[in-house]
Design an enzyme around this catalytic site. Structure first.
Site, mmCIF file in Angstrom:
data_model
loop_
_atom_site.group_PDB
_atom_site.id
_atom_site.type_symbol
_atom_site.label_atom_id
_atom_site.label_comp_id
_atom_site.label_asym_id
_atom_site.label_seq_id
_atom_site.Cartn_x
_atom_site.Cartn_y
_atom_site.Cartn_z
ATOM 1 N N GLY A 12 0.788 -1.126 -0.033
ATOM 2 C CA GLY A 12 -0.012 -0.082 -0.037
ATOM 3 C C GLY A 12 0.794 1.360 0.152
ATOM 4 O O GLY A 12 2.210 1.274 0.323
ATOM 5 N N ASP A 13 0.107 2.495 -0.288
ATOM 6 C CA ASP A 13 0.896 3.405 -0.133
ATOM 7 C C ASP A 13 1.844 3.791 -1.358
ATOM 8 O O ASP A 13 2.843 4.433 -1.256
ATOM 9 C CB ASP A 13 1.389 3.871 1.180
ATOM 10 C CG ASP A 13 0.520 3.874 2.377
ATOM 11 O OD1 ASP A 13 -0.651 4.587 1.864
ATOM 12 O OD2 ASP A 13 0.786 3.194 3.548
ATOM 13 N N GLU A 14 1.644 3.102 -2.402
ATOM 14 C CA GLU A 14 2.659 3.283 -3.512
ATOM 15 C C GLU A 14 2.444 4.443 -4.296
ATOM 16 O O GLU A 14 3.267 4.781 -5.139
ATOM 17 C CB GLU A 14 2.468 2.108 -4.310
ATOM 18 C CG GLU A 14 2.785 0.704 -3.682
ATOM 19 C CD GLU A 14 1.666 -0.051 -3.174
ATOM 20 O OE1 GLU A 14 0.582 0.648 -3.071
ATOM 21 O OE2 GLU A 14 1.817 -1.162 -2.791
ATOM 22 N N LYS A 16 -0.920 5.207 -5.507
ATOM 23 C CA LYS A 16 -1.885 4.960 -6.476
ATOM 24 C C LYS A 16 -2.728 6.280 -7.041
ATOM 25 O O LYS A 16 -3.088 6.238 -8.061
ATOM 26 C CB LYS A 16 -2.773 3.808 -5.982
ATOM 27 C CG LYS A 16 -2.024 2.456 -5.317
ATOM 28 C CD LYS A 16 -3.056 1.501 -4.881
ATOM 29 C CE LYS A 16 -3.333 1.974 -3.628
ATOM 30 N NZ LYS A 16 -2.143 1.525 -2.402
ATOM 31 N N ASN A 38 -10.096 2.735 5.354
ATOM 32 C CA ASN A 38 -8.734 2.487 5.592
ATOM 33 C C ASN A 38 -7.851 3.032 4.688
ATOM 34 O O ASN A 38 -6.478 3.015 5.014
ATOM 35 C CB ASN A 38 -8.477 1.063 5.810
ATOM 36 C CG ASN A 38 -8.969 0.074 4.682
ATOM 37 O OD1 ASN A 38 -9.734 0.785 3.885
ATOM 38 N ND2 ASN A 38 -8.733 -1.173 4.610
ATOM 39 N N ALA A 39 -8.171 2.964 3.387
ATOM 40 C CA ALA A 39 -7.281 3.839 2.310
ATOM 41 C C ALA A 39 -7.185 5.169 2.736
ATOM 42 O O ALA A 39 -7.643 6.075 3.150
ATOM 43 C CB ALA A 39 -7.853 3.405 1.243
ATOM 44 N N GLY A 40 -6.073 5.593 1.945
ATOM 45 C CA GLY A 40 -5.648 7.094 2.001
ATOM 46 C C GLY A 40 -4.998 7.452 0.932
ATOM 47 O O GLY A 40 -3.711 7.125 0.603
ATOM 48 N N HIS A 41 -5.619 8.083 -0.275
ATOM 49 C CA HIS A 41 -4.827 8.511 -1.106
ATOM 50 C C HIS A 41 -4.639 10.268 -1.314
ATOM 51 O O HIS A 41 -5.549 10.714 -0.698
ATOM 52 C CB HIS A 41 -5.846 8.401 -2.421
ATOM 53 C CG HIS A 41 -5.900 6.938 -2.728
ATOM 54 N ND1 HIS A 41 -5.369 6.027 -2.406
ATOM 55 C CD2 HIS A 41 -7.030 6.544 -3.684
ATOM 56 C CE1 HIS A 41 -5.641 4.887 -3.037
ATOM 57 N NE2 HIS A 41 -6.781 5.050 -3.484
ATOM 58 N N THR A 42 -3.430 10.414 -1.138
ATOM 59 C CA THR A 42 -2.981 11.788 -1.241
ATOM 60 C C THR A 42 -2.624 12.341 -2.752
ATOM 61 O O THR A 42 -1.712 11.709 -3.498
ATOM 62 C CB THR A 42 -2.023 12.318 -0.387
ATOM 63 O OG1 THR A 42 -1.817 11.513 0.770
ATOM 64 C CG2 THR A 42 -1.498 13.871 -0.221
ATOM 65 N N ARG A 142 -23.009 -13.171 6.619
ATOM 66 C CA ARG A 142 -23.942 -13.055 6.249
ATOM 67 C C ARG A 142 -24.996 -12.306 7.201
ATOM 68 O O ARG A 142 -26.284 -12.621 7.195
ATOM 69 C CB ARG A 142 -24.801 -14.521 5.524
ATOM 70 C CG ARG A 142 -23.869 -15.041 4.672
ATOM 71 C CD ARG A 142 -24.433 -16.481 4.047
ATOM 72 N NE ARG A 142 -24.120 -17.181 5.334
ATOM 73 C CZ ARG A 142 -24.066 -18.944 5.540
ATOM 74 N NH1 ARG A 142 -24.794 -19.202 4.258
ATOM 75 N NH2 ARG A 142 -23.770 -19.340 6.357
ATOM 76 N N GLN A 223 -5.048 -0.284 -0.661
ATOM 77 C CA GLN A 223 -4.066 -1.026 0.169
ATOM 78 C C GLN A 223 -3.104 -1.831 -1.226
ATOM 79 O O GLN A 223 -2.775 -1.089 -2.045
ATOM 80 C CB GLN A 223 -4.779 -2.226 0.942
ATOM 81 C CG GLN A 223 -5.371 -1.577 2.224
ATOM 82 C CD GLN A 223 -6.756 -1.304 1.817
ATOM 83 O OE1 GLN A 223 -7.643 -1.801 1.176
ATOM 84 N NE2 GLN A 223 -7.213 0.015 2.301
ATOM 85 N N THR A 299 -4.009 8.390 6.596
ATOM 86 C CA THR A 299 -5.425 7.902 7.294
ATOM 87 C C THR A 299 -5.266 7.943 8.843
ATOM 88 O O THR A 299 -5.829 8.886 9.585
ATOM 89 C CB THR A 299 -5.698 6.338 6.760
ATOM 90 O OG1 THR A 299 -5.893 6.463 5.468
ATOM 91 C CG2 THR A 299 -7.086 6.068 7.579
HETATM 92 P P1 IMO Z 1 -3.811 2.708 0.956
HETATM 93 O O1 IMO Z 1 -4.786 2.656 0.259
HETATM 94 C C1 IMO Z 1 -1.194 1.047 3.835
HETATM 95 C C2 IMO Z 1 -2.896 -1.815 6.842
HETATM 96 C C3 IMO Z 1 -2.998 -1.278 8.276
HETATM 97 C C4 IMO Z 1 -3.120 -2.650 9.005
HETATM 98 C C5 IMO Z 1 -3.540 -3.726 8.026
HETATM 99 C C6 IMO Z 1 -5.361 -3.784 8.491
HETATM 100 O O2 IMO Z 1 -3.282 4.239 1.527
HETATM 101 O O3 IMO Z 1 -2.538 2.035 0.411
HETATM 102 P P2 IMO Z 1 -7.275 -2.609 8.499
HETATM 103 O O4 IMO Z 1 -7.883 -1.288 9.030
HETATM 104 O O5 IMO Z 1 -7.662 -2.566 6.978
HETATM 105 O O6 IMO Z 1 -8.103 -3.653 8.870
HETATM 106 O O7 IMO Z 1 -5.901 -2.664 8.602
HETATM 107 O O8 IMO Z 1 -3.768 -3.304 6.602
HETATM 108 N N1 IMO Z 1 -3.580 -0.753 5.844
HETATM 109 C C7 IMO Z 1 -2.914 -0.135 4.947
HETATM 110 N N2 IMO Z 1 -1.659 0.095 4.883
HETATM 111 N N3 IMO Z 1 -2.026 1.640 3.017
HETATM 112 C C8 IMO Z 1 -3.198 1.511 3.053
HETATM 113 O O9 IMO Z 1 -4.057 1.783 2.322
HETATM 114 C C9 IMO Z 1 -3.775 0.520 4.357
HETATM 115 N N4 IMO Z 1 -5.027 0.254 4.600
HETATM 116 C C10 IMO Z 1 -4.837 -0.656 5.653
HETATM 117 O O10 IMO Z 1 -2.050 -0.503 8.629
HETATM 118 O O11 IMO Z 1 -1.685 -3.183 8.934
HETATM 119 MG MG MG Z 2 -2.189 5.457 1.923
#
Ligand code: IMO
Ligand code: MG
Length: 407
Positions: A12-14, A16, A38-42, A142, A223, A299
């Site tokens: 994640g956080d590449e 995208k 849970n995602a975070g795109h800047t 379910r 992610q 995030t």
């Molecule tokens: P983006 O879209 C990096 C990680 C969390 C944790 C694991 C499970 O920005 O790439 P969760 O809340 O999803 O059940 O947590 O996944 N995680 C991420 N790490 N980028 C993300 O999103 C992430 N979304 C979840 O840190 O290890």
């Molecule tokens: Mg992110």
């Protein structure tokens, strides 16, 4: 025209958001197919910086129709806040489409996520605490609540009652928390229903019709490959399928429609939360990558664990996703190192291993085997084409291509 998948090839956080935004003009629909806030795109456009959690990054491209697919879990409070925040800055969100089949995150999911992490103590996953895992657990069990349930108050009441029967027992008896009132949750969610109504659609039908007409559809993963619940470093993963297969399930588009799968890789590696990470750095180099690369979560604001590029991971991402392309980001962060290590294989208990170990215990003690490439000192952020790069930076890219199986 076909559907294209764009996903993270690491943890994640590449970058995208940036990749989607660059492709944005060529596509009509940008679809999220899994995950939630849970995602975070800047995304930076001109002097404006946007942090998106739930909305597809296509929302910032006026010609694009952003879609939240059935595979996403939606926290309506967060969604509405994000929509309002963008509207306040003059971004039009009226084109947004939300699947009737997407599941909803509720207050009890958020509470359970946080308290169960606390109970795990040192074994915690390091989740974002947004209720993602518990919401997907209910979906598979379910007993989840879907977007369409918002529009049938008696069904919604039944579902909330059913869910709270168990959840309150768990919250009160296991976790020593307060239970939730059915009426309160119902009222809150019925209010969301009215605001969300104009956006809700049969998104699978919509996207398939668009594909029939020859329009481009971009399926945007959140992610990354190694956070996939099936193919990632389980249990230190998220609870959905960011990998290419998930794009089909999570959007209602058949796999034969997908013609390209683009894997985003950072020129080094980062990870947030717990779990194995062979090239992780605990020294000054790690600190330097973190500060130059701005490696702090969008995030949760947590600092990201940083390490060198890991080619076995990239090759694994090619295998699991059937990658057709790589999109390399943040090469400029590596400017100024005299030599740059790249992990080309692992040493697992004295044996050289080229592939990601199939056993998690092996992966936990895999030691990176590095090759060292000469660095460059010229700033490269203004480079727009490969030929604009200094020779060593070009050689670094070429080497990553070779060892990652990009050719
Ligand atoms: P983006 O879209 C990096 C990680 C969390 C944790 C694991 C499970 O920005 O790439 P969760 O809340 O999803 O059940 O947590 O996944 N995680 C991420 N790490 N980028 C993300 O999103 C992430 N979304 C979840 O840190 O290890
Ligand atoms: Mg992110």
């Amino acid at each position: 025209m076909p559907a294209i998948v764009l996903l993270g090839a690491q943890w994640g956080d590449e970058g995208k958001g940036k990749a989607t935004d660059l492709l944005g003009d060529k596509v009509k629909y940008v679809v999220r197919y899994q995950g939630g806030n849970n995602a975070g795109h800047t995304v930076v456009i001109g002097d404006q910086k946007y942090a998106l959690h739930l909305l597809p990054s296509g929302i910032l491209t006026p010609s694009c129709i952003p879609v939240i697919g059935n595979g996403v879990v939606i926290d309506p409070a967060v969604l509405l806040e994000e929509i309002r925040g963008l509207n306040d800055r003059g971004v039009d969100t009226s084109q947004l489409k939300i699947s009737t089949n997407a599941h909803l995150i509720t207050p009890y999911h958020r509470t359970i996520d946080k308290v169960s992490e606390r109970f795990l103590g040192k074994a915690k996953i390091g989740t974002t605490g947004r209720g993602i895992g518990p919401a997907y657990a209910d979906k598979i069990n379910r007993i989840g609540i879907r977007v369409q349930d918002l529009f049938d108050p008696s069904i919604l009441r039944q579902k909330i009652e059913g869910a709270l029967r168990d959840k309150n027992q768990v919250l009160i008896k296991v976790f020593n928390r307060k239970g939730l009132e059915v009426d309160e949750v119902l009222r809150e969610y019925l209010d969301y229903a009215e605001i969300l109504r104009p956006y809700v659609a049969d998104t699978s039908l919509l996207l398939n019709k668009a594909l029939e007409k020859g329009e481009n559809v971009l399926l945007e993963g959140s992610q990354g490959t190694l956070l996939d619940v099936d193919h990632g470093t389980y249990p230190f993963v998220t609870s959905s399928n960011p990998t290419a297969g998930g794009a089909s399930t999570g959007s209602g588009i058949g796999p034969t429609r997908i013609s390209r799968v683009i894997g985003i890789v950072k020129a080094y590696t980062t990870r947030v939360g717990s779990g194995p990470f062979p090239t992780e750095l605990f020294d000054e180099d790690g600190e330097k990558l973190r500060s130059i690369g701005g490696e702090f979560g969008t995030t949760t604001g947590r600092s990201r664990r940083c390490g060198w590029y890991d080619a076995p991971i990239a090759r694994y991402a090619v295998r699991i996703n059937g990658l057709t392309d790589f999109f390399l980001t943040k090469l400029d962060v590596l400017t100024g190192w005299e030599k740059i290590p790249v992990c080309v294989a692992y040493d697992v208990d004295g044996t050289r291993v080229e592939e990601l170990p199939a056993s998690q215990s092996d992966f936990h003690h895999a030691q990176p085997i590095y090759e060292y490439l000469p660095g460059w000192s010229e700033p490269i952020s203004q480079a727009r084409e490969l030929k604009d790069l200094p020779a060593n930076a070009r050689a670094y890219v070429k080497f990553l291509e070779e060892v990652s199986g990009a050719q």
